[in-house]
Write a protein that holds these residues in place. Structure first.
Motif, PDB file in Angstrom:
ATOM      1  N   ILE A  77       0.992  -1.084  -0.246  1.00  0.00           N
ATOM      2  CA  ILE A  77       0.146   0.128   0.061  1.00  0.00           C
ATOM      3  C   ILE A  77       0.798   1.138  -0.101  1.00  0.00           C
ATOM      4  CG2 ILE A  77      -1.584   1.292   1.193  1.00  0.00           C
ATOM      5  CD1 ILE A  77      -2.953  -1.331   2.306  1.00  0.00           C
ATOM      6  N   GLY A  78       0.826   2.053  -1.197  1.00  0.00           N
ATOM      7  CA  GLY A  78       1.651   3.329  -1.222  1.00  0.00           C
ATOM      8  C   GLY A  78       2.611   3.036  -2.413  1.00  0.00           C
TER       9      GLY A  78
ATOM     10  N   ILE B 146      12.021  -0.851  -2.732  1.00  0.00           N
ATOM     11  CA  ILE B 146      11.918  -2.229  -2.290  1.00  0.00           C
ATOM     12  C   ILE B 146      11.332  -3.226  -3.447  1.00  0.00           C
ATOM     13  CG2 ILE B 146      11.681  -1.740   0.128  1.00  0.00           C
ATOM     14  CD1 ILE B 146       8.632  -2.322  -0.038  1.00  0.00           C
ATOM     15  N   VAL B 147      10.504  -2.897  -4.242  1.00  0.00           N
ATOM     16  CA  VAL B 147       9.834  -3.704  -5.309  1.00  0.00           C
ATOM     17  C   VAL B 147      10.853  -4.699  -6.131  1.00  0.00           C
ATOM     18  CG1 VAL B 147       8.467  -3.835  -7.280  1.00  0.00           C
ATOM     19  CG2 VAL B 147       7.538  -2.526  -5.546  1.00  0.00           C
TER      20      VAL B 147
ATOM     21  N   VAL C  81       0.633  -3.350  -6.049  1.00  0.00           N
ATOM     22  CA  VAL C  81       0.906  -2.042  -5.502  1.00  0.00           C
ATOM     23  C   VAL C  81      -0.465  -1.062  -5.677  1.00  0.00           C
ATOM     24  CG1 VAL C  81       2.350   0.086  -5.741  1.00  0.00           C
ATOM     25  CG2 VAL C  81       3.484  -2.040  -6.609  1.00  0.00           C
ATOM     26  N   ALA C  82      -1.022  -0.906  -4.482  1.00  0.00           N
ATOM     27  CA  ALA C  82      -2.162  -0.135  -4.433  1.00  0.00           C
ATOM     28  C   ALA C  82      -1.877   1.371  -3.807  1.00  0.00           C
ATOM     29  CB  ALA C  82      -3.328  -0.878  -3.615  1.00  0.00           C
TER      30      ALA C  82
ATOM     31  N   VAL D 271       4.184  -7.519 -11.538  1.00  0.00           N
ATOM     32  CA  VAL D 271       3.736  -6.535 -10.654  1.00  0.00           C
ATOM     33  C   VAL D 271       2.670  -5.879 -11.167  1.00  0.00           C
ATOM     34  CG1 VAL D 271       4.395  -4.294  -9.449  1.00  0.00           C
ATOM     35  CG2 VAL D 271       6.197  -5.960 -10.162  1.00  0.00           C
ATOM     36  N   VAL D 272       1.594  -5.652 -10.520  1.00  0.00           N
ATOM     37  CA  VAL D 272       0.029  -4.960 -11.060  1.00  0.00           C
ATOM     38  C   VAL D 272      -0.142  -3.925 -10.155  1.00  0.00           C
ATOM     39  CG1 VAL D 272      -0.595  -7.029 -12.192  1.00  0.00           C
ATOM     40  CG2 VAL D 272      -1.512  -6.653  -9.816  1.00  0.00           C
TER      41      VAL D 272
END
Ligand code: ATR
Length: 275
Positions: free
Chosen positions: A131-132, A140-141, A154-155, A174-175
């Motif tokens: 979240i963020g 970090i991703v 990733v919201a 990753v979406v």
């Protein structure tokens, strides 16, 4: 007096604000434990002062630096080389002096992985909700992808910003998503990476949470309290970002000194910081 006194490594952290930074304490702890002599100062630099203050630091013999909010992106323009992980994160949190000038690196992702490993969180194939979508998430991703997670949602409050981040990473695992009450799936790891805790605003947490993901807040101290309270209420294992703070610092220290900080030393520093 020895003829050649030990060289004192000149280190610093640059940011705005900076008075709260715990980095000097972390690196002095590592230096004492490894028998190295360092000086480590906090340098307050507004955006329009960063270049001048970095140059003054180099001229005075600066050997390495940490870079914190809000300069992690802007400092890239002052680097002569960038590590692969800094390029992927599009952010720099560590500068190291080399023969060809400043090397810009990013140790945030490696720090998170070390801490998750210490806490026994299994990442292979994991379903992750972050979240963020700010600088902290960018850092970090790439590391989570390298660690073999299954997929990452990733919201973000601003869905366009999450979309932007996902496009830059160009990895089908990753979406992007808008913030929603529920995400229609079960997650193994939930990472809170917004700045809401720092502004004392309500946290954008899912109302419907299936399963019991490990809940990790990248912040520490009071900024993480609401999230950790929420995680406890939902019966989830949880932690704040203090372990990551220690681990990313250990990675920076290694870059500057070639000294590896053992898990036991990191744990000792972690206990000291908690007191
Ligand atoms: P950092 O470098 O710490 O990630 P940042 O780049 O300023 O800081 O990003 C802050 C993140 O927190 C963003 O994802 C932001 O959402 P927006 O992109 O929509 O602004 C998120 N954020 C900050 N305050 C928030 C709040 N009250 N509710 C939800 N998200 C918030």
């Amino acid at each position: 007096m020895p003829d050649h006194p030990a060289r004192v490594l000149k280190l610093a952290v640059f940011g705005d604000p900076i008075a709260h930074s715990r980095s000097p304490e972390l690196h002095r702890f590592f230096a004492a434990a490894t028998g190295l002599s360092i000086s480590y100062e906090r340098i307050h630099a507004r955006a329009d002062e960063l270049a001048t203050k970095l140059h003054a630091f180099i001229a005075a013999g600066g050997h390495g630096a940490n870079i914190t909010v809000p300069h992690k992106q802007a400092v890239m323009a002052h680097c002569d080389q960038l590590s692969a992980r800094a390029v992927r994160a599009a952010a720099v949190n560590t500068l190291a002096r080399s023969d060809s000038g400043w090397l810009g690196d990013n140790t945030d992702g490696a720090g998170l992985l070390l801490d998750l490993q210490d806490k026994g969180v299994e990442l292979t194939g994991a379903a992750v909700l972050i979240i963020g979508a700010g600088g902290a998430t960018r850092g970090i991703v790439p590391a989570l992808l390298d660690a073999g997670v299954g997929h990452i949602v990733v919201a973000n409050r601003s869905a366009a910003k999450a979309q932007d981040l996902v496009q830059t990473l160009a990895d089908s695992r990753v979406v992007a998503s808008a913030l929603k009450p529920g995400y229609g799936e079960t997650f193994d790891l939930l990472i809170h990476a917004t700045a809401a805790g720092h502004h004392n605003s309500a946290l954008p947490l899912p109302e419907i949470l299936s399963g019991h993901p490990y809940c990790y807040d990248l912040s520490y101290g009071t900024a993480s309290h609401n999230f950790l309270h929420w995680a406890a209420q939902h019966g989830c294992r949880h932690c704040d970002g203090l372990g990551m703070l220690v681990a990313q610092a250990a990675e920076s220290f290694k870059l500057w000194t070639d000294q590896t900080i053992s898990p036991e030393l990191r744990a000792a520093l972690f206990r000291q910081l908690q007191q």
